[in-house]
Design a protein around this motif. Structure first.
Motif, mmCIF file in Angstrom:
data_model
loop_
_atom_site.group_PDB
_atom_site.id
_atom_site.type_symbol
_atom_site.label_atom_id
_atom_site.label_comp_id
_atom_site.label_asym_id
_atom_site.label_seq_id
_atom_site.Cartn_x
_atom_site.Cartn_y
_atom_site.Cartn_z
ATOM 1 N N LEU A 148 0.921 -1.182 0.123
ATOM 2 C CA LEU A 148 -0.323 -0.021 -0.099
ATOM 3 C C LEU A 148 0.896 1.076 0.104
ATOM 4 O O LEU A 148 0.450 2.376 -0.695
ATOM 5 N N LEU A 149 2.015 1.133 0.646
ATOM 6 C CA LEU A 149 2.908 2.411 0.755
ATOM 7 C C LEU A 149 3.186 2.703 -0.865
ATOM 8 O O LEU A 149 3.406 3.613 -1.214
ATOM 9 N N GLU A 150 3.577 1.751 -1.615
ATOM 10 C CA GLU A 150 3.985 1.624 -2.798
ATOM 11 C C GLU A 150 2.962 2.418 -3.618
ATOM 12 O O GLU A 150 3.380 3.213 -4.459
ATOM 13 N N LEU A 151 1.677 1.980 -3.443
ATOM 14 C CA LEU A 151 0.539 2.424 -4.467
ATOM 15 C C LEU A 151 0.269 3.620 -4.068
ATOM 16 O O LEU A 151 -0.163 4.651 -4.553
ATOM 17 N N VAL A 152 0.136 4.130 -2.815
ATOM 18 C CA VAL A 152 0.008 5.282 -2.153
ATOM 19 C C VAL A 152 0.817 6.506 -2.862
ATOM 20 O O VAL A 152 0.068 7.690 -3.304
ATOM 21 N N GLN A 153 2.154 6.109 -3.040
ATOM 22 C CA GLN A 153 2.922 7.252 -3.890
ATOM 23 C C GLN A 153 2.571 7.374 -5.052
ATOM 24 O O GLN A 153 3.208 8.403 -5.610
ATOM 25 N N LYS A 154 1.911 6.761 -5.783
ATOM 26 C CA LYS A 154 1.613 6.566 -7.240
ATOM 27 C C LYS A 154 0.189 7.396 -7.277
ATOM 28 O O LYS A 154 0.171 7.768 -8.671
ATOM 29 N N THR A 155 -0.502 7.545 -6.201
ATOM 30 C CA THR A 155 -1.834 8.267 -6.354
ATOM 31 C C THR A 155 -1.910 9.685 -6.165
ATOM 32 O O THR A 155 -2.587 10.364 -6.590
ATOM 33 N N GLY A 156 -0.736 10.280 -5.764
ATOM 34 C CA GLY A 156 -0.507 11.751 -5.494
ATOM 35 C C GLY A 156 -1.135 12.111 -4.067
ATOM 36 O O GLY A 156 -1.200 13.129 -3.799
ATOM 37 N N TYR A 216 -5.851 -0.915 -4.167
ATOM 38 C CA TYR A 216 -5.251 -2.377 -3.504
ATOM 39 C C TYR A 216 -5.662 -3.518 -4.372
ATOM 40 O O TYR A 216 -4.986 -4.391 -4.682
ATOM 41 N N LEU A 217 -7.161 -3.622 -4.196
ATOM 42 C CA LEU A 217 -7.802 -4.692 -4.940
ATOM 43 C C LEU A 217 -7.358 -4.829 -6.280
ATOM 44 O O LEU A 217 -7.320 -6.009 -6.955
ATOM 45 N N GLU A 218 -7.040 -3.513 -7.100
ATOM 46 C CA GLU A 218 -6.713 -3.673 -8.446
ATOM 47 C C GLU A 218 -5.572 -4.385 -8.569
ATOM 48 O O GLU A 218 -5.026 -5.050 -9.655
#
Length: 287
Positions: free
Chosen positions: A212-220, A275-277
């Protein structure tokens, strides 16, 4: 055929799966474990889980029971034999079997046990209404980064939360800082920023947390890795927890007090969807 387990080189009926009375995991909690979610028969975030297993083994100076690649074959084979489509695969490694003595045995082979369990996803009510958290004192040892079998403080905290009719316990240090949950990582959202405790010896580096940390950083979305107090959590706009079994669940009350408006917030819901994606991509790549 009924449910099977893997015990030290053999696939055996789950009801007959046994370890030796002098296994050091049984006598000393001298071992580590991992839990990997399985969806559509695919192990999710398998590689990071194996990385963490290797780290925990190294910190406790326990040898791998089999090579990493062989362990992957065992996990997949047990999932296949048990026909597991959705649930978890649990595996633990102990220092092995030796006469009871606190010091490390001179010659011993580490032991491996693997089991699977069917599990349903979080209910619609949990996703719609969120879950409750109870704060509990953090009385654990100082190497929480090791995924040790020794979980008695976590069990006591979880039981206290259960008796308080809460889904999870959030563990609070003497200075009032929330470290993590008894079996989850803890997050809050304030003024659009996502806040969670930084990786250190104070917390277990959750694999869902890492993803999730990695995904959050990609969302802005603004990400801040720092400790937050229980008071800050109670005053947050949103809160949520993460784990391998639940992925991301909104937290809508702490100690009986509503967080925000008492409903799952938009950032929590957005991050769960993202995250589900990510999970869906892993499943697609494995097919």
């Amino acid at each position: 055929m009924g449910r099977l387990a893997y015990v030290n080189g053999r696939y055996v009926p789950h009801a007959q799966a046994m370890v030796h009375v002098e296994d050091r995991g049984y006598q000393f909690a001298d071992g580590v474990y991992e839990v990997v979610p399985v969806i559509d028969g695919v192990l999710i975030d398998e590689e990071p889980h194996l990385d963490r297993l290797g780290y925990s083994l190294g910190e406790l100076r326990i040898a791998w029971p089999v090579s990493r690649n062989v362990l992957k074959l065992i996990l997949r084979e047990l999932v296949r034999r048990n026909g597991l489509r959705r649930g978890i695969v649990y595996f633990q490694v102990t220092r092995g079997v030796a006469p009871r003595d606190h010091k490390f045995p001179a010659k011993v082979k580490s032991a491996l046990v693997v089991t699977t369990k069917r599990m349903n996803p979080p209910s619609e009510a949990m996703l719609r209404d969120g879950v409750a958290v109870s704060s509990q004192p953090d009385i654990r040892w100082t190497r929480r980064d090791i995924k040790s079998l020794s979980l008695l403080p976590n069990i006591l905290a979880k039981q206290a939360a259960t008796e308080a009719k809460a889904f999870e316990a959030w563990l609070v240090g003497p200075d009032g800082t929330v470290t993590e949950g008894s079996s989850t990582n803890a997050w809050i959202v304030k003024n659009g920023a996502v806040i969670t405790y930084p990786k250190s010896h104070d917390i277990l580096g959750g694999i869902t947390r890492l993803s999730l940390l990695e995904l959050v950083q990609k969302t802005g979305v603004t990400l801040v890795e720092r400790g937050f107090t229980l008071k800050e959590a109670l005053e947050a706009d949103e809160a949520f927890l993460t784990s391998s079994s639940a992925f991301l669940l909104p937290v809508t009350s702490i100690d009986g007090q509503n967080i925000g408006n008492g409903k799952p917030g938009p950032i929590s819901e957005k991050l769960r969807a993202i995250y589900l994606e990510n999970v869906a991509r892993q499943i697609g790549a494995a097919k």
